[in-house]
Scaffold this motif. Sequence first.
Motif, PDB file in Angstrom:
ATOM      1  N   LEU A 297      18.320  52.634  82.979  1.00  0.00           N
ATOM      2  CA  LEU A 297      18.415  52.098  84.342  1.00  0.00           C
ATOM      3  C   LEU A 297      17.179  51.283  84.716  1.00  0.00           C
ATOM      4  CD1 LEU A 297      19.900  55.144  86.296  1.00  0.00           C
ATOM      5  CD2 LEU A 297      21.079  53.255  85.176  1.00  0.00           C
ATOM      6  N   GLY A 298      17.415  50.104  85.237  1.00  0.00           N
ATOM      7  CA  GLY A 298      16.317  49.280  85.740  1.00  0.00           C
ATOM      8  C   GLY A 298      15.661  48.399  84.703  1.00  0.00           C
ATOM      9  N   SER A 299      16.118  48.464  83.447  1.00  0.00           N
ATOM     10  CA  SER A 299      15.434  47.725  82.383  1.00  0.00           C
ATOM     11  C   SER A 299      16.204  46.469  81.983  1.00  0.00           C
ATOM     12  CB  SER A 299      15.261  48.623  81.161  1.00  0.00           C
ATOM     13  OG  SER A 299      14.858  47.864  80.052  1.00  0.00           O
ATOM     14  N   VAL A 300      15.605  45.311  82.228  1.00  0.00           N
ATOM     15  CA  VAL A 300      16.234  44.041  81.816  1.00  0.00           C
ATOM     16  C   VAL A 300      16.229  43.946  80.292  1.00  0.00           C
ATOM     17  CG1 VAL A 300      15.959  41.539  81.870  1.00  0.00           C
ATOM     18  CG2 VAL A 300      15.709  42.847  83.959  1.00  0.00           C
ATOM     19  N   GLU A 301      15.112  44.341  79.675  1.00  0.00           N
ATOM     20  CA  GLU A 301      15.033  44.307  78.208  1.00  0.00           C
ATOM     21  C   GLU A 301      16.081  45.239  77.601  1.00  0.00           C
ATOM     22  OE1 GLU A 301      12.395  44.623  80.120  1.00  0.00           O
ATOM     23  OE2 GLU A 301      10.880  43.170  79.508  1.00  0.00           O
ATOM     24  N   GLY A 302      16.211  46.434  78.185  1.00  0.00           N
ATOM     25  CA  GLY A 302      17.196  47.398  77.695  1.00  0.00           C
ATOM     26  C   GLY A 302      18.607  46.845  77.819  1.00  0.00           C
ATOM     27  N   ALA A 303      18.886  46.201  78.964  1.00  0.00           N
ATOM     28  CA  ALA A 303      20.223  45.623  79.167  1.00  0.00           C
ATOM     29  C   ALA A 303      20.485  44.520  78.138  1.00  0.00           C
ATOM     30  CB  ALA A 303      20.352  45.067  80.582  1.00  0.00           C
ATOM     31  N   PHE A 304      19.449  43.747  77.821  1.00  0.00           N
ATOM     32  CA  PHE A 304      19.596  42.656  76.844  1.00  0.00           C
ATOM     33  C   PHE A 304      19.953  43.228  75.471  1.00  0.00           C
ATOM     34  CE2 PHE A 304      17.654  39.616  73.803  1.00  0.00           C
ATOM     35  CZ  PHE A 304      18.361  38.475  74.165  1.00  0.00           C
ATOM     36  N   ILE A 305      19.179  44.226  75.040  1.00  0.00           N
ATOM     37  CA  ILE A 305      19.437  44.817  73.718  1.00  0.00           C
ATOM     38  C   ILE A 305      20.802  45.516  73.719  1.00  0.00           C
ATOM     39  CG2 ILE A 305      18.648  46.575  72.088  1.00  0.00           C
ATOM     40  CD1 ILE A 305      15.783  45.961  73.093  1.00  0.00           C
ATOM     41  N   GLY A 306      21.079  46.249  74.794  1.00  0.00           N
ATOM     42  CA  GLY A 306      22.353  46.955  74.892  1.00  0.00           C
ATOM     43  C   GLY A 306      23.534  45.991  74.838  1.00  0.00           C
ATOM     44  N   ALA A 307      23.414  44.854  75.523  1.00  0.00           N
ATOM     45  CA  ALA A 307      24.518  43.881  75.550  1.00  0.00           C
ATOM     46  C   ALA A 307      24.748  43.297  74.162  1.00  0.00           C
ATOM     47  CB  ALA A 307      24.199  42.773  76.554  1.00  0.00           C
ATOM     48  N   LEU A 308      23.673  42.995  73.469  1.00  0.00           N
ATOM     49  CA  LEU A 308      23.836  42.430  72.127  1.00  0.00           C
ATOM     50  C   LEU A 308      24.458  43.464  71.181  1.00  0.00           C
ATOM     51  CD1 LEU A 308      20.620  40.272  71.600  1.00  0.00           C
ATOM     52  CD2 LEU A 308      22.848  39.612  72.465  1.00  0.00           C
ATOM     53  N   LEU A 309      24.031  44.724  71.316  1.00  0.00           N
ATOM     54  CA  LEU A 309      24.617  45.772  70.468  1.00  0.00           C
ATOM     55  C   LEU A 309      26.115  45.899  70.736  1.00  0.00           C
ATOM     56  CD1 LEU A 309      21.942  48.644  70.663  1.00  0.00           C
ATOM     57  CD2 LEU A 309      22.410  47.138  68.729  1.00  0.00           C
ATOM     58  N   VAL A 310      26.481  45.892  72.025  1.00  0.00           N
ATOM     59  CA  VAL A 310      27.898  46.011  72.387  1.00  0.00           C
ATOM     60  C   VAL A 310      28.700  44.837  71.816  1.00  0.00           C
ATOM     61  CG1 VAL A 310      29.480  45.803  74.363  1.00  0.00           C
ATOM     62  CG2 VAL A 310      27.608  47.457  74.431  1.00  0.00           C
ATOM     63  N   GLY A 311      28.181  43.622  72.009  1.00  0.00           N
ATOM     64  CA  GLY A 311      28.890  42.428  71.539  1.00  0.00           C
ATOM     65  C   GLY A 311      29.051  42.432  70.019  1.00  0.00           C
ATOM     66  N   LEU A 312      27.956  42.698  69.323  1.00  0.00           N
ATOM     67  CA  LEU A 312      28.006  42.663  67.855  1.00  0.00           C
ATOM     68  C   LEU A 312      28.921  43.760  67.308  1.00  0.00           C
ATOM     69  CD1 LEU A 312      24.211  42.050  67.106  1.00  0.00           C
ATOM     70  CD2 LEU A 312      26.089  40.488  66.534  1.00  0.00           C
ATOM     71  N   LEU A 313      28.742  44.977  67.835  1.00  0.00           N
ATOM     72  CA  LEU A 313      29.521  46.106  67.306  1.00  0.00           C
ATOM     73  C   LEU A 313      31.004  45.884  67.525  1.00  0.00           C
ATOM     74  CD1 LEU A 313      28.983  48.902  65.973  1.00  0.00           C
ATOM     75  CD2 LEU A 313      29.305  49.899  68.229  1.00  0.00           C
ATOM     76  N   GLN A 314      31.357  45.407  68.728  1.00  0.00           N
ATOM     77  CA  GLN A 314      32.779  45.199  69.015  1.00  0.00           C
ATOM     78  C   GLN A 314      33.390  44.177  68.064  1.00  0.00           C
ATOM     79  OE1 GLN A 314      34.068  45.802  72.881  1.00  0.00           O
ATOM     80  NE2 GLN A 314      35.658  44.232  72.872  1.00  0.00           N
ATOM     81  N   ASN A 315      32.646  43.101  67.785  1.00  0.00           N
ATOM     82  CA  ASN A 315      33.182  42.081  66.885  1.00  0.00           C
ATOM     83  C   ASN A 315      33.281  42.579  65.454  1.00  0.00           C
ATOM     84  OD1 ASN A 315      33.620  39.085  67.976  1.00  0.00           O
ATOM     85  ND2 ASN A 315      32.167  40.170  69.271  1.00  0.00           N
ATOM     86  N   TYR A 316      32.249  43.274  64.977  1.00  0.00           N
ATOM     87  CA  TYR A 316      32.290  43.781  63.600  1.00  0.00           C
ATOM     88  C   TYR A 316      33.421  44.789  63.428  1.00  0.00           C
ATOM     89  CZ  TYR A 316      27.566  41.818  62.845  1.00  0.00           C
ATOM     90  OH  TYR A 316      26.484  40.985  62.721  1.00  0.00           O
TER      91      TYR A 316
END
Lengths: 240, 343
Positions: B289-308
Amino acid sequence: MSDPILSLQGVHTDIAQYHILQGVDLDVPRGQVTMLLGRNGVGKTTTLRTIIGHWQAKSGAITFDGAEITGIPTPARARAGIGFVPEDMGIFTDLTVEENMVLAAASGPLDKARLDWIFAAFPPLKTFWRSEAGNLSGGQKQMLSIARAMAEERKLYLIDEPTKGLAPAIVSTMAGALRDLKKQGASVLLVEQNFSVAKALGDTAAVMDDGRIVWTGEMAELSASAELQERLMGLSMEAH
Amino acid sequence: MTAAPDHKPTFADLSLSDRIGKAAPYLLIPVLVVLGFLAIGSTSSWLTLTVSGLAMGMMIFIMASGLTLVFGLMDVINFGHGAFISVGAFVGITVLIWLGSWTGAPSLMLNVAAVLLAVIAAMCVTGALGWGFERVIVRPVYGAHLKQILVTVGGLIVIEQLIHVVWGPEEIFLNRPETLKGAFTFAGAAIERYRVLAVVVGLVLFVAMRLVLRRTKIGLIVRAGVQNGEMVEALGYRLRLVFIGVFVAGSALAGLGGVMWGLYQEVITAGMGEEMMILVFIVVIIGGLGSVEGAFIGALLVGLLQNYIAFLEPKLALISNIGLMTAVLMWRPQGMMPVVKAK
């Protein structure tokens, strides 16, 4: 007392269903260190938090520097010239020491001469200037907390237990910094459990019990009377 | 800022395990990319999926970045955030339809200008909507989480119905601007042009947010306010104004995300924001909560994992993100890089 910097008249404060302050009457003289003393849980911290506006007074009046501030929000009280050092220090641990200090200078850039004065009082802050505040020791965090309040000139400092849990050497550093503040003409309302520190620093004292001020007078008078200390604060001679 | 004193900090060096612990969230992305490569086998398929995953992740980040700050700074659970995504998409796409002659022309300059105007319009409308939403719906329920959930879900439903009233109940199909259509070949892989644009926009936004948060006083106030708002006020800052600014900016970013997502899917519906909120919440929670960096990493993980996963085992794609969230929360119950502790 002539024209106190801060005056509380009949201040009541509730926290949730608890009626904590039950009619606090207190005058803080200009240019002096006023000790706010009392047993644990009598309302000292609540008094400071009510003055800065973190908790709103349910009734009563708070006057600062001649103007009533009872209903105004916390930022306006701070900008009027009240510096606050909370009991938990309120350090922004993810920010560096420098960022904490820059933030503390709300009205503009940090003044270089004032910064030098702060560094002289608290040398570790200079050493760890670019380090995250969360990595500082407890004593260094307390130094930063007080330094932040000192970053701009304030008319009144509200300081809540600055020596709690600190080593004697750091307590002495704190006391030195507070003496410096006093020399500069600032007024201080200081909550302190360490009676030796209170004796050393205080000009006047107010003792609280059950959400009220039950005694006010010169600190020297309180220091000199074991009977008063025993009766008002439950302090025995062994505590000194 | 003032000149740094010439003293050098003398903290003891962090232990190796502490250093790895701090860097671990950042390492997850390259680790996932390498694992994806090993599992997929084909370089061209892997490259296509990776760009697609990064593009999807960046668009989710755009939508989530404002929400995580609102969570952290204001302690507000805003389920209405999805409405700003939908409204942003509808406003932006309406502008693009009005500018049909620009989007239909085979001119990069005209196409970009049309998209830029659509984005500006969407951000202005959703920013203004966010301001009204904060004043009317959120402000009366500060500090009351259950009420926040109820009224923001109510606000979401009302705004979705208003979209039906203004644009009709049907989904709207659209064409991307001419020069953003199609793909190019790189290392034998087909890379969609629009996905590259999404990656660039996401990266620029991330860098800009980091710069604002780390190099400006307003950024300092926001970061400090996420940690201890009471203390920021005691220093003399009117945090309420910062709250409103962050809410408006977060809403405007959701609008930008809505336009980007609409162009990505080439179809928009009133419920698209609500559907995206599941992914957005997953990103905010696993990022911390509250972390822009965390949201960035989390979003990339979600995007990559879903596609793979969608490529490797399509049936598992639906639950891949829930699985990711479960794994991250078992590892770090407060999320990867929490700024505020969950209450």
